[in-house]
Design a protein around this motif. Structure first.
Motif, PDB file in Angstrom:
ATOM      1  N   GLU A  49     -34.995   1.741  20.009  1.00 33.22           N
ATOM      2  CA  GLU A  49     -34.615   1.602  18.600  1.00 33.22           C
ATOM      3  C   GLU A  49     -33.104   1.646  18.441  1.00 33.22           C
ATOM      4  O   GLU A  49     -32.545   1.000  17.541  1.00 33.22           O
ATOM      5  N   LYS A  50     -32.451   2.402  19.303  1.00 37.23           N
ATOM      6  CA  LYS A  50     -30.991   2.505  19.258  1.00 37.23           C
ATOM      7  C   LYS A  50     -30.316   1.384  20.037  1.00 37.23           C
ATOM      8  O   LYS A  50     -29.087   1.323  20.115  1.00 37.23           O
ATOM      9  N   GLU A  92     -36.394  -1.181  13.130  1.00 32.98           N
ATOM     10  CA  GLU A  92     -35.328  -0.175  13.237  1.00 32.98           C
ATOM     11  C   GLU A  92     -34.046  -0.812  13.769  1.00 32.98           C
ATOM     12  O   GLU A  92     -32.941  -0.475  13.308  1.00 32.98           O
ATOM     13  N   GLN A  93     -34.184  -1.731  14.712  1.00 30.01           N
ATOM     14  CA  GLN A  93     -33.011  -2.439  15.233  1.00 30.01           C
ATOM     15  C   GLN A  93     -32.334  -3.253  14.136  1.00 30.01           C
ATOM     16  O   GLN A  93     -31.103  -3.310  14.058  1.00 30.01           O
ATOM     17  N   LYS A 140     -32.397  -2.600  10.909  1.00 27.24           N
ATOM     18  CA  LYS A 140     -31.752  -1.669   9.990  1.00 27.24           C
ATOM     19  C   LYS A 140     -30.376  -1.257  10.497  1.00 27.24           C
ATOM     20  O   LYS A 140     -29.435  -1.109   9.715  1.00 27.24           O
ATOM     21  N   GLN A 141     -30.286  -1.081  11.804  1.00 29.58           N
ATOM     22  CA  GLN A 141     -29.025  -0.617  12.375  1.00 29.58           C
ATOM     23  C   GLN A 141     -28.046  -1.761  12.646  1.00 29.58           C
ATOM     24  O   GLN A 141     -26.881  -1.520  12.952  1.00 29.58           O
ATOM     25  N   SER A 142     -28.531  -2.988  12.531  1.00 29.90           N
ATOM     26  CA  SER A 142     -27.672  -4.135  12.843  1.00 29.90           C
ATOM     27  C   SER A 142     -26.693  -4.469  11.718  1.00 29.90           C
ATOM     28  O   SER A 142     -25.689  -5.135  11.929  1.00 29.90           O
ATOM     29  N   GLY A 143     -27.035  -4.015  10.502  1.00 25.82           N
ATOM     30  CA  GLY A 143     -26.177  -4.329   9.375  1.00 25.82           C
ATOM     31  C   GLY A 143     -26.457  -5.688   8.766  1.00 25.82           C
ATOM     32  O   GLY A 143     -25.771  -6.103   7.821  1.00 25.82           O
TER      33      GLY A 143
END
Length: 296
Positions: free
Chosen positions: A42-43, A224-225, A227-230
Motif C-alpha cells: 500500500e505504501k 490506497e496507492q 490515495k497516496q499518489s495525489g
C-alpha cells in the motif's frame, strides 16, 4: 510491539523492501507477516511480483507421460545434496515413483507412501527407506500429482533436463488441456504452453480462477496507492482497473503475453483460440502445475 531481527529479515526477503520499512510494517501489523506485506504494498514499498523462493533441500523433479498423452504425472523427490541427486540410483528412484504416481492415479503424498509398488509387496515408504540406506542421505517425497482422468490431453516439460531421457531436472511442468482431438499441432501447442508455465510461473489458469478474496485484496491495495499518489479521485477507478488487469496478465496463464512474441501482442488465450479454429473445436487449459526444487 517490538519485532525481532529475524522477522525483519524474513520480510525483507519476501518483499525486497528496506530494513526500516520492514520494521515499521511489522510494528504496525503487530508482527503479522501477511498484514505487513500488504502494508508495504500500500505504501508502494513492495511489489506483488517480489517473492523469495524458499529453499527446502536438493533433489529432482521427474515426470511420466503415456504414449497417447492421456495420462501424466509430476513428482518432486528431495535429498540432502546435489551430488546424490545426480547419481543414477537417485534418478532411477524418482523415475520409478513418477511412473507409479501416473499408473495409480495418485492424488496425495500420504496416499502414495502407503501404496504397494508394482510387482512388490513393499510400500513406497519401505522402498524409499531402502534407498536411504543405499544412498546414505535422507529422502523425502515433497509433492506429487497425476493428470488425465477426464478425457483431457496431458503434456509435460522438464526444463534443462540432466539426463538424455529428458524426464528429470530441477524444474518441471504438467499441463492438462481439453480439445476435440489429439494431433501434432495440439502437442506442439501444449509444449509451448508448458514452457510458458516454466518461464513465467503463473498462479492461475485465468482471471476467472483467481479467488474473490485475493481480487478484493488487490483492489484495496490499488485504492490506497491511488490515495497516496495525489491523483484526482475521479481517476482512481480507471487506475485501479488498469492495475488489476496488469495483475491478471502477470499471474494468470491465459492472460499472459506469449513469451515467444516479442511484440507482446499475443496472449496465451489468443494461441488457444487460433488452435481451436485449426482443430475444429475449442481448446481450453484445464489445469497445470509447476514444481521447482527448493520452492514451495
Amino acid at each position: 510491539m517490538s519485532v525481532t531481527a529475524q522477522q525483519v529479515q524474513k520480510l525483507r526477503e519476501i518483499t525486497g523492501a528496506g530494513i526500516l520499512d520492514c520494521k515499521k510494517a511489522l510494528e504496525s501489523s503487530s508482527g503479522d507477516t501477511d498484514k505487513a506485506i500488504q502494508f508495504l504494498r500500500e505504501k508502494g514499498k513492495a511489489s506483488a511480483a517480489q517473492k523469495a523462493s524458499r529453499t527446502a533441500s536438493e533433489g529432482l523433479v521427474a515426470s511420466w507421460l503415456d504414449r497417447d498423452a492421456k495420462k501424466g504425472s509430476l513428482i518432486e523427490l528431495n535429498c540432502e545434496t546435489d551430488f546424490v541427486a545426480r547419481t543414477a540410483e537417485f534418478q532411477e528412484t524418482v523415475r520409478a515413483l513418477a511412473a507409479h504416481v501416473a499408473e495409480n492415479s495418485v492424488k496425495s503424498v500420504d496416499v502414495l507412501m502407503n501404496q504397494s509398488l508394482k510387482g512388490s509387496k513393499d510400500t513406497v515408504e519401505s522402498y524409499i527407506k531402502e534407498k536411504i540406506g543405499k544412498l546414505g542421505e535422507n529422502l523425502k517425497v515433497k509433492r506429487a500429482i497425476c493428470y488425465g482422468e477426464n478425457g483431457a490431453f496431458v503434456s509435460n516439460y522438464i526444463h534443462q533436463p540432466i539426463t538424455a531421457t529428458a524426464d528429470c531436472g530441477r524444474l518441471g511442468v504438467l499441463l492438462e488441456v481439453s480439445a476435440s482431438k489429439n494431433s501434432p499441432e495440439l502437442q506442439e501447442l501444449m509444449r509451448e504452453i508448458s514452457m510458458q508455465v516454466a518461464a513465467a510461473n503463473p498462479k492461475w489458469v485465468s482471471s476467472a480462477n483467481v479467488p474473490a478474496e485475493i481480487v478484493e485484496k488487490e483492489k484495496t491495495i490499488y485504492l490506497e496507492q491511488c490515495k497516496q499518489s495525489g491523483k484526482p479521485e475521479a481517476a482512481w477507478p480507471k487506475i485501479s482497473e488498469g492495475k488489476l488487469k496488469d495483475f491478471f496478465r502477470q499471474f494468470c496463464l491465459a492472460e499472459q503475453n506469449y513469451i515467444r512474441d516479442a511484440s507482446g501482442k499475443t496472449s496465451i488465450q489468443t494461441l488457444l483460440e487460433q488452435a481451436g479454429q485449426k482443430l475444429g473445436g475449442p481448446v481450453q487449459i484445464k489445469s497445470f502445475v509447476r514444481y521447482k526444487v527448493g520452492e514451495e
